[in-house]
Design a protein around this motif. Structure first.
Motif, short mmCIF file in Angstrom:
data_model
loop_
_atom_site.label_atom_id
_atom_site.label_comp_id
_atom_site.label_asym_id
_atom_site.label_seq_id
_atom_site.Cartn_x
_atom_site.Cartn_y
_atom_site.Cartn_z
N LEU A 76 0.62 -1.36 -0.21
CA LEU A 76 0.01 -0.15 0.02
C LEU A 76 0.95 1.43 0.01
O LEU A 76 1.72 1.35 0.66
CB LEU A 76 -0.91 -0.01 1.18
N GLY A 77 0.46 2.17 -0.84
CA GLY A 77 1.03 3.75 -0.81
C GLY A 77 0.43 4.34 0.26
O GLY A 77 -0.54 3.94 1.11
N PRO A 78 0.71 5.76 0.43
CA PRO A 78 0.20 6.44 1.34
C PRO A 78 -1.18 6.58 1.50
O PRO A 78 -1.58 6.97 2.57
CB PRO A 78 0.97 7.67 1.30
N LYS A 79 -1.78 6.59 0.41
CA LYS A 79 -3.36 6.93 0.27
C LYS A 79 -4.07 5.68 0.38
O LYS A 79 -5.21 5.54 0.06
CB LYS A 79 -3.51 7.71 -1.10
N GLY A 80 -3.57 4.48 0.75
CA GLY A 80 -4.13 3.26 0.91
C GLY A 80 -4.03 2.36 -0.13
O GLY A 80 -3.50 1.99 -0.98
N SER A 81 -5.25 1.43 -0.16
CA SER A 81 -5.35 0.22 -0.98
C SER A 81 -5.55 0.64 -2.47
O SER A 81 -5.12 -0.17 -3.61
CB SER A 81 -6.42 -0.73 -0.76
N ARG A 82 -5.70 2.05 -2.98
CA ARG A 82 -6.00 2.28 -4.29
C ARG A 82 -4.69 2.97 -5.02
O ARG A 82 -4.75 3.40 -6.08
CB ARG A 82 -7.24 3.42 -4.16
#
Length: 94
Positions: A76-82
């Motif tokens: 996951l990136g800093p903005k979550g699963s998207r």
């Protein structure tokens, strides 16, 4: 998350972009195989990668943070699963 993504990339001998863009749908933990679809491969052909015991353990570790979305990224990136990790997250510092 970056350290786990880097270790997974090394264990699977994948390109960093393939590992960063990996989703849960691409992984079959029952057979321990990661199938990268042709549209994400540089050669344009589907690629099946056997997962070592440690690679499966890593997926178990990052799975704790995942939701039930099969399209969610593994790492996951800093903005979550998207959002996946950035390409800079797997580079060594200058």
């Amino acid at each position: 998350m970056s350290a786990l993504a880097l270790e997974f990339t090394i264990l699977t001998a994948a390109r960093s972009g393939e590992a960063r863009g990996a989703t849960w749908r691409e992984n079959d933990l029952t057979t321990a195989v990661w199938t990268v679809p042709a549209n994400r491969m540089k050669a344009g052909r589907e690629h099946r990668i056997p997962l070592s015991r440690r690679a499966v353990e890593i997926l178990g570790q990052v799975g704790i943070l995942a939701d039930d979305d099969s399209e969610a990224f593994l790492f996951l990136g800093p903005k979550g699963s998207r959002t996946p990790l950035s390409d800079a997250s797997l580079e060594r510092p200058a």
